[in-house]
Design an enzyme around this catalytic site. Structure first.
Site, PDB file in Angstrom:
ATOM      1  N   LEU A  65      57.703  -6.257  75.470  1.00 49.40           N
ATOM      2  CA  LEU A  65      56.466  -6.378  76.242  1.00 49.40           C
ATOM      3  C   LEU A  65      56.563  -5.571  77.534  1.00 49.40           C
ATOM      4  CD1 LEU A  65      55.965 -10.200  75.654  1.00 49.40           C
ATOM      5  CD2 LEU A  65      54.822  -8.310  74.472  1.00 49.40           C
ATOM      6  N   PRO A  66      55.416  -5.147  78.082  1.00 50.02           N
ATOM      7  CA  PRO A  66      55.457  -4.199  79.206  1.00 50.02           C
ATOM      8  C   PRO A  66      56.008  -4.769  80.511  1.00 50.02           C
ATOM      9  CG  PRO A  66      53.326  -4.121  78.092  1.00 50.02           C
ATOM     10  CD  PRO A  66      54.050  -5.321  77.559  1.00 50.02           C
ATOM     11  N   LYS A 166      70.239  -3.403  82.820  1.00 46.82           N
ATOM     12  CA  LYS A 166      69.144  -2.497  82.471  1.00 46.82           C
ATOM     13  C   LYS A 166      68.461  -1.932  83.715  1.00 46.82           C
ATOM     14  CE  LYS A 166      65.683  -0.578  80.179  1.00 46.82           C
ATOM     15  NZ  LYS A 166      65.823   0.584  79.319  1.00 46.82           N
TER      16      LYS A 166
END
Length: 669
Positions: A65-66, A166
């Site tokens: 998901l964004p 990340k």
């Protein structure tokens, strides 16, 4: 075989779903985007209409998901009561949001692993997924994803650890990206070919060379900004890393500067392009990227006209000559050019010159015009009440639209870039349909379309059964194999519209534009429900609210704002964003001069929800002779993105002077 569900079928999630199908797993998926759903369906994914439906029977759920808020929304909603399910979150989110999602899901017996992707989209199978969570859940995720999706799924710690890795990794990406852009610009400034620098350094074995440099530097040199990783996404990831650094008290001055550069570049409209967009922007100078203090000094209005050999018939009137209202906004030593729609009535040019110089110019002159969207909002706030009381909302919006186009043209000229690139070009060309075909000259107009390779034609209808059928039959004969649409120009009352629409459906018309005399939303919906005909509308809507309301009408598949009527590029881009994930497509209306067609083209090549460009195939000197680079089509009949800076950096001023019949101006005190 594992029953897996993928929520989010975009760039990364769509690849994950396809890879799992290829590995023999049963995969269901859901995405708000119809395009993403279609792509996943073609890969063998069982696509569901809702997230809840997609989750039925799932053993492992993969999120792609964004943004963090989307993950939290799903965790609190359809995933909340799925006891025994393991969630593998491949989204790039901050560690705090990952821990919050894990806590929400744990209350319902759902295990959560944050395992964001380290790797480029096209390298699926070679990714690394650093996984944070309890060991048992990580093992389950590894069993599913290692092999078809990732080469490694290392257990890196508790929930949040994967997201920490990340966002900090992407922070390094941002820094390498920015300094690479800066170095290549310095090469050019020093007289060294940047390509020579890249070729020499990339193969040198120098410690400074990375895989990322080898990938992005050649793209920067080539001016290839197709988004492998969009700048908006990098900027989002870098802000997440900055927030993490602030929370733990880690100084990050380089990251702060990178964020400033990313934001400034995105503010110019490059957010949808690849992260390497920087080299073309840096020469403008960071101080100019925001372009604050750009004051409007002068407004010039020019009326251009070209006679027609014979009038062009419409269902409601006829066009007796080609007319154009060209608007200049002078600011910062440069001039931006816009266009206001004045096809009707015959006296529109006189009214528009007065509205622009007596109504718009006093609000505009002497003010900061660096941000077209801010200027549009300011003009609408000041003048919409006047239009309402006057009973002439259209002329007010049409005048404001011209200023918006001029300011986007100005912005592109100052940046040295076409407006399509400023907006974040996502495709090099767009499909085009030939319009203005019928009821006269159909064979000749079809021949022109076929000669240019155009593969879709829009018939003018509303002239009676016999004439309309003859127009369509002639199109079928002289443009064989072409897709055929129709435009009634608001010709019919509801009962007649239903009858005529069924006739057009029998003739194979794919969609019908503006069939109703009074095109209210309820009437459009009823027409679609009673006939099944897909509809197009929007050229006579003003402002975002009217256009988005139209997009929610069942059956309105093509929403058609007119750049010189409905609110310029600013309103159209806002509409495009609102259409993402809906069935409706942005297909700008255009039937006038060169500037508005260039605006339509910029929108069609930069907005992901855009589809068609309208190209009137009748002769029009106000379109065909005003710009040096013209309107180029490729071999497949698609119209190519413009190359001139701004909208019309190639405007032929001698032709403007030759076609001008009136002019007036107003300057700042």
């Amino acid at each position: 075989m594992t029953r897996a569900t993928v929520l989010g079928l975009g760039t990364m999630g769509g690849r994950v779903a396809a890879a799992l199908v290829g590995a023999g797993h049963e995969v269901r998926g859901h995405d708000l985007s119809e395009r993403a759903r279609r792509a996943a369906l073609s890969e063998g994914v069982a696509v569901s209409e809702s997230a809840a439906e997609a989750l039925d029977g799932a053993e492992i759920v993969i999120l792609s998901l964004p943004r963090p808020e989307h993950v939290l929304e799903v965790a609190a909603g359809p995933l909340a009561e799925r006891a025994g399910v393991v969630v593998a979150d491949l989204s790039t989110i901050d560690p705090g949001s990952a821990r919050e999602a894990a806590a929400q899901l744990a209350a319902g017996g759902v295990a959560y692993v944050d395992a964001p992707v380290l790797g480029r989209p096209d390298k699926i199978g070679g990714w690394t997924l650093p996984a944070g969570g309890v060991a048992e859940a990580v093992d389950g995720v590894r069993d599913l994803l290692q092999g078809p999706v990732a080469k490694a799924v290392p257990h890196v710690g508790e929930v949040g650890a994967g997201s920490t890795i990340k966002v900090l990794n992407n922070l390094m990406f941002g820094a390498i990206n920015a300094v690479t852009a800066e170095v290549l610009h310095a090469c050019a400034a020093a007289g060294l070919d940047p390509e020579v620098f890249v070729r020499t350094v990339a193969d040198s074995g120098a410690a400074t060379v990375s895989n990322l440099f080898r990938e992005i530097a050649p793209k920067m040199v080539a001016g290839d900004y197709r988004p492998a990783f969009a700048l908006d996404l990098l900027a989002k990831d870098n802000r997440l890393a900055l927030e993490l650094a602030r929370q733990v008290g880690a100084p990050a001055p380089v990251a702060e500067l990178v964020d400033t550069l990313n934001t400034a570049t995105a503010d110019l409209g490059h957010g949808g392009q690849d992260t390497g967009r920087g080299p073309r922007v840096l020469p403008v100078g960071l101080g100019q990227l925001s372009m604050t203090g750009l004051l409007a000094e002068r407004v010039v209005v020019r009326i251009l006209a070209a006679p027609l050999a014979e009038p062009i018939p419409m269902s409601f009137s006829r066009l007796t000559e080609r007319r154009m209202c060209l608007v200049e906004v002078h600011a910062g030593g440069e001039v931006g050019y816009g266009e206001s729609w004045i096809n009707y009535p015959e006296w529109a040019a006189t009214e528009r010159m007065a509205t622009l110089l007596e109504g718009v110019a006093p609000v505009l002159l002497g003010t900061d015009v660096s941000d077209p969207a801010d200027v549009l909002d300011r003009l609408v706030a000041r003048l919409s009440g006047v239009g309402r009381q006057w009973g002439a909302r259209g002329p007010i919006w049409q005048a404001i639209s011209a200023v918006d186009l001029a300011l986007w043209d100005l912005r592109g000229r100052l940046a040295g870039l076409p407006v399509g690139e400023l907006l974040g070009q996502v495709r090099p060309s767009a499909p085009v349909y030939a319009s203005g075909v019928g009821p006269t000259d159909v064979p000749q107009l079809c021949a022109l379309a076929v000669e240019r390779g155009i593969r879709a034609v829009k018939a003018k209808v509303g002239f009676g059964d016999e004439t309309d059928r003859a127009t369509i039959a002639a199109i079928r004969k002289h443009a064989p194999g072409a897709r055929v649409f129709a435009d009634a120009n608001c010709a019919w009352a509801p009962a007649e519209a239903a009858q005529q629409t069924l006739i057009l459906a029998d003739e194979g018309i794919e969609w019908l534009e503006e069939p109703l005399l009074d095109p209210g939303r309820d009437a459009l919906e009823q027409l679609h429900l009673s006939t099944g005909m897909p509809l197009a509308a929007g050229e006579n809507c003003y402002g975002l609210n009217e256009l988005t309301a139209l997009a929610h009408v069942p059956g309105v598949d093509q929403v058609q704002p007119d750049p010189a009527k409905s609110g310029g590029i600013t309103v159209a881009t806002r509409l495009a964003a609102a259409l993402v994930g809906t069935r409706s497509r942005l297909s700008p209306h255009w039937y006038a001069g060169a500037i508005g067609l260039r605006a339509s083209l910029a929108l069609a090549t930069s907005q992901r929800s855009a589809e068609w460009v309208e190209l009137d195939v009748r002769s029009n000197p106000l379109r065909d002779t005003l710009v040096g680079d013209g309107f180029r089509l490729d071999e497949s009949g698609q119209i190519l993105a413009a190359r001139a800076p701004g909208l019309v950096g190639d405007l032929d001023h001698d032709r403007v002077a030759a076609l001008q019949i009136a002019t007036a101006d107003r300057s700042a005190p």
